[in-house]
Design a protein around this motif. Structure first.
Motif, PDB file in Angstrom:
ATOM      1  N   THR E  45      -9.769 -11.589  -1.502  1.00 60.41           N
ATOM      2  CA  THR E  45      -9.869 -10.266  -0.864  1.00 60.41           C
ATOM      3  C   THR E  45      -9.267  -9.244  -1.802  1.00 60.41           C
ATOM      4  OG1 THR E  45      -7.828 -10.749   0.351  1.00 60.41           O
ATOM      5  CG2 THR E  45      -9.871 -10.907   1.589  1.00 60.41           C
ATOM      6  N   GLU E  46      -9.870  -8.059  -1.811  1.00 64.42           N
ATOM      7  CA  GLU E  46      -9.290  -7.004  -2.632  1.00 64.42           C
ATOM      8  C   GLU E  46      -8.059  -6.484  -1.907  1.00 64.42           C
ATOM      9  OE1 GLU E  46     -12.228  -4.448  -4.690  1.00 64.42           O
ATOM     10  OE2 GLU E  46     -13.737  -5.592  -3.599  1.00 64.42           O
ATOM     11  N   GLY E  47      -7.057  -6.085  -2.671  1.00 63.77           N
ATOM     12  CA  GLY E  47      -5.801  -5.636  -2.071  1.00 63.77           C
ATOM     13  C   GLY E  47      -4.778  -6.755  -2.034  1.00 63.77           C
ATOM     14  N   VAL E  48      -3.529  -6.384  -1.818  1.00 68.97           N
ATOM     15  CA  VAL E  48      -2.419  -7.340  -1.794  1.00 68.97           C
ATOM     16  C   VAL E  48      -1.546  -7.064  -0.566  1.00 68.97           C
ATOM     17  CG1 VAL E  48      -2.207  -7.882  -4.260  1.00 68.97           C
ATOM     18  CG2 VAL E  48      -1.198  -5.778  -3.358  1.00 68.97           C
ATOM     19  N   PRO E  49      -0.665  -7.995  -0.219  1.00 72.36           N
ATOM     20  CA  PRO E  49       0.233  -7.745   0.911  1.00 72.36           C
ATOM     21  C   PRO E  49       1.071  -6.479   0.660  1.00 72.36           C
ATOM     22  CG  PRO E  49       0.358 -10.056   0.235  1.00 72.36           C
ATOM     23  CD  PRO E  49      -0.477  -9.345  -0.775  1.00 72.36           C
ATOM     24  N   LYS E  53       2.105  -3.789  -2.871  1.00 71.85           N
ATOM     25  CA  LYS E  53       1.185  -2.685  -3.149  1.00 71.85           C
ATOM     26  C   LYS E  53       1.705  -1.769  -4.249  1.00 71.85           C
ATOM     27  CE  LYS E  53      -1.629  -2.483   0.910  1.00 71.85           C
ATOM     28  NZ  LYS E  53      -1.650  -2.139   2.335  1.00 71.85           N
ATOM     29  N   GLY E  54       0.793  -1.352  -5.108  1.00 68.40           N
ATOM     30  CA  GLY E  54       1.165  -0.400  -6.150  1.00 68.40           C
ATOM     31  C   GLY E  54       1.789  -1.064  -7.362  1.00 68.40           C
ATOM     32  N   SER E  55       1.911  -2.383  -7.337  1.00 72.09           N
ATOM     33  CA  SER E  55       2.532  -3.097  -8.462  1.00 72.09           C
ATOM     34  C   SER E  55       1.526  -3.374  -9.576  1.00 72.09           C
ATOM     35  CB  SER E  55       3.090  -4.434  -7.976  1.00 72.09           C
ATOM     36  OG  SER E  55       2.013  -5.280  -7.575  1.00 72.09           O
ATOM     37  N   GLY E 109      -4.900  -8.483 -11.198  1.00 67.01           N
ATOM     38  CA  GLY E 109      -4.986  -7.157 -10.586  1.00 67.01           C
ATOM     39  C   GLY E 109      -4.654  -7.236  -9.115  1.00 67.01           C
ATOM     40  N   GLU E 110      -4.717  -6.111  -8.406  1.00 64.33           N
ATOM     41  CA  GLU E 110      -4.290  -6.108  -7.005  1.00 64.33           C
ATOM     42  C   GLU E 110      -5.317  -6.770  -6.090  1.00 64.33           C
ATOM     43  OE1 GLU E 110      -2.272  -2.873  -5.195  1.00 64.33           O
ATOM     44  OE2 GLU E 110      -0.985  -2.521  -6.927  1.00 64.33           O
TER      45      GLU E 110
END
Lengths: 245, 245, 245, 245, 245, 245
Positions: E45-49, E53-55, E109-110
């Motif tokens: 899934t795209e995105g992270v917990p 975020k933003g890392s 990547g995120e």
């Protein structure tokens, strides 16, 4: 009547209040009322719960718990059972209300202080020791927050001290600060929370055996009020000392 | 001072007690204190919890709950959240203790009575209405158990009646039986549970704003004691009538 | 065949629909199908669940529950057990789907209506009484929302009425609206949900004993369709009256 | 109309039934309805749940679950969320009821068979594939129990076969055995469970869009009955073969 | 010493790795170590917990579970019990850590990849089969993400391969890849996770009977290292093939 | 390299072991490894869990927990969240296994000893301090049980001592007994549990950054073995003293 441990009816058990018992918490106290020992920590975080955001006011809450073997027989761990019991809920709420009674939310600003009161050893009066100790941890946490400028200069979030004591009628005699053995035998059991000026924050009296009358209630309140005055002195002395643990 | 609903400070809201509101339960009551309506059922089962087996003594316990829309804004259903909140626990325990105060366990024998108090509509005083109504359901259940010979002939499991009322200080004036709007504004809030002979089973006073002093406490107890006397009369009248629902 | 309560096979039990049974809810009904009594409230809130935001469409959902002593033997409270049972889940979902069948989401706009159906007394057919009563509570809530301009002028969120009834085969005879005793003895049990125009929203038939054939299914659907027509008339009459509780 | 995958309206997807897919379970099947794959195991244990002890009768129950990534988008694992969802509950109960419809409890004796139906890959019709496959696993488990003399000689616990299929109306056309894409677009969706002799065990029809009328219901039942006859043949053929996995 | 299944002490069971076993998952593998079969899916899934975020960095995590009848005796379903057991937690965490050891978070990547490892049939070594199979599913998912440009061109999120094997001392002899029967009899049991270059990611040795000494530990590590080299070859071969399921 | 707190790489932090810290528990210890403080109690009960009844053998188990503010930032209370986290489960199981490694179940007889290890303050190495302290509490509990004749005369349930220590590689250097700051920076982290005779009960090594090779593993085991020898001496000295709290 001579009490189990030789005290007079209006006498507290030996009370000790050790500050600075945790290197992490902003305030921390190991308090003992006789063999009852409660470890109280105060944790400061900037910000408040969602429902209070933007109010300019802070929040203070508490959680109480007994270690499984703080009692004579080992109890189940509430985390293992997966639910918190009614008694734990009740006492956590009582501690929170008692401390909030001496908090000026505006002066605290949008900061939250959580008091954790973990009973290491129980011998009656765990909730009253918890309130009395938590106040001292709270006071240290407020001082810390003032030092860090988290609480604005000149603001005084604490409006008074607060302490608590149990009283009860055992074999017809009103007694102060019941130990476990007395508590079990008490016909009436009352927990009283007072501010430093001797007024009431909470009065919770329960007839364990026969109902009690107005006169008995009066005697219990007399005892408790005097006990709380003594505890307030001990709290002030503890806070006046250097951090002792 | 005139109250929101025109009552005098020492006046109860209209109280109705309808018995026989369930065809299944051994005792059942729909009680209302003004707009507060609580449905109380008493369920009798032979036998007692494991820890009490072989004692020859019975047990009485209670569960309190609010329907999700009993309040002005819909609340989450505790069954859906998967855990019971602290307030619910606290009140369930209070109701159980209050009723047990008038129970002779030996006379009840090894039988269990569970009181379910479900708030259909809330307007302040739900716990006091619950206790007052649950007593009547309990009395009907005891009568039922006597009729079925589950309770032995000649045994009287009930030692007295029990009722409860809230009192509080609003704008400096002590008031009896607070409705929700008064409750929100009260500086001090107290719930008092009395037996029919006017003695106390529980006294729970909380300073919501400033702490309260001994004199204020006295005024509140005066009001509550008188209120409970009135409720005891209403309970007796309800029980004297034929089952009305 | 004469039924337990003297009804003919195609006869409903006495149905009463009392509106306005709660002072808080936007719609509220106490419905009874004989001795089955369900308290239905409709709660309107502006906004929709996260997954529906920005769609311009509303949402309707339902929660069903039985009071512990609504049945002959007291059941555990699901909140106390900490989990909702399969039957409760199943019925809550059925009620939600049934009501959504007559909702125009666009006309409702981004508003949510939650129907709570709490069974006060159970004697068979609690889910069908819940659907039938919840529709009336929903209709009152929609009218309220139109009055408050939460639903835009000229919009009609309700596309039809919806009602439900149980049918079953007992001792070889198809019967309408089974009471508990009949339900227990039924070989086949079916719940049918119909719109006011006599079409089906849900048909759920279960062989409790021997499987059923197409002809039996046909007889049951005939009975149910006629029963729903009667219920739709009662719903319309209830809504035409002034709020009666 | 041509269907997404080129089938005619009354055509099943390719169905495969592989027996003996587990070395541990007393019966096990990997069934596929097109891209829907369900792993069904039957576990036999001697003894029955407490409420059935001493009855001389057995018990059959089922649990259904979807692997988190059996669907297009990964779902939360119910064990991690700590609660079973309503849909899972509903389907587990449906499978259990369906299989019990062909069980003679007396012939089974005091033994329990649990069917676990875990969806490895979902493409519509998981509950119907689960019922159809679980029957075959159950039949193997019964044979095993007969071989081990857990079921007494000469007893036949299975009274018939049982299978299930979904039907629905898509763009006005009744279709058999909907794949996921068709299911999403269906106006009406029905699951039908039939015994080998073509009678109904369960009929669950739901209007997803507009309500459906008696004629549409009839067309759907015609399709489903024929589909179940085909599945019964495939079940018999699978059971006639040697264990193939 | 001859082993139960005729292997030499340093021999793996037959290992099969089938890719593309799910039409939904971005990577999926059915891996078997002898009779142990684990189904591994990788979900991108795209995105992270939130906490990441933003890392600019990705995340990889894993969940392990056993189907109720994957073992000889049916176990309770954790979703039904409402809590995950300690063993499940422990293994899920081990799998996650093992795979993260070969991930370059910046290159990923995120994006988040969740590995689900569900044991279909257990015969010892389920956690080591899960890690070995999950790596292959992860590699396929990374390739998928590169193809979809979710991972930026030229980025290589995988830094090496990773595989795992169990070793143990049975009757004084160190053995590779224990089956269940050997595992039960082992005095010492160790799980070793190695990267493709033969270095250790995890070493978890437990004395089930007598404690073990340094020399025994050495023999076990020798066996495990060689076993992991073999598994790395099989992983590479599987990934070199076309998707075979 | 100089360590944060000035220790040499092979040096333990100051270790204190105070016995008799609880008046209720059969064995109790407050152990500190530098700023890490763990309160360990041993509770003896006659009887064993159901699955072990009639075996003539005892059982030893452990529960580990961190107080919410034992860490630098307050963590959620697991009882409040309603579930135990994976890390807590993992460590509780590790402690139990470690202590069972030195228990002769037959000699213990059908008695159960539960070790509760509650972290009052955390600064790295809480699980190793817990195991080391729990052993001492266990030894006192066994002595108590022998005194009470719960363990039969002449039976020696303890076969050896057991202690645990962490080791890790920080900036390329193997270090003994990591404090929190070192633990966070470690590339490899290992916990080693040894009996008094220097053999291994558990070896759990994890690469937090780059994988580690056989030589690094060797250095860590050397350090850990020596550290455990020192801890065993401290345990014996503590047990030789009079109960000191």
């Amino acid at each position: 009547m001579s009490r189990i441990d030789g005290r007079t009816p209006e006498q507290l058990r030996p009370v000790t209040i050790e500050r600075g018992w945790s290197k992490h918490a902003e305030g921390s106290v190991l308090i003992s009322f006789g063999d009852t020992k409660v470890f109280c920590t105060a944790s400061v975080t900037e910000g408040v719960p969602r429902w209070r955001k933007g109010s300019g006011e802070g929040w203070v809450t508490a959680e109480y718990s007994m270690l499984p073997r703080s009692t004579n027989t080992r109890g189940d761990r509430e985390a293992v059972r997966g639910k918190i019991g009614g008694r734990t809920h009740e006492i956590s709420r009582l501690i929170g209300r008692s401390l909030r009674a001496v908090i000026d939310y505006k002066a605290l600003g949008e900061n939250t202080i959580v008091l954790d009161c973990d009973v290491l050893q129980a011998d009656g009066g765990t909730r009253t020791a918890a309130i009395t100790g938590a106040y001292v941890a709270l006071a240290d946490a407020v001082t810390w927050a003032q030092g860090k400028k988290i609480v604005k200069a000149g603001r005084k979030p604490l409006t008074d001290t607060v302490a608590a004591i149990s009283v009860g009628i055992v074999d017809g005699t009103p007694l102060l600060d019941l130990c476990y053995e007395e508590d079990v035998r008490a016909e009436t059991d009352m927990n009283v929370v007072c501010t430093g000026d001797g007024r009431f924050v909470e009065v919770q009296g329960t007839a364990e055996g026969a109902p009690f009358d107005r006169k008995e209630l009066g005697s219990l309140l007399d005892l408790a009020t005097a006990g709380c005055v003594d505890l307030a002195t001990l709290q002030r002395e503890a806070l006046a000392g250097t951090q002792n643990a």
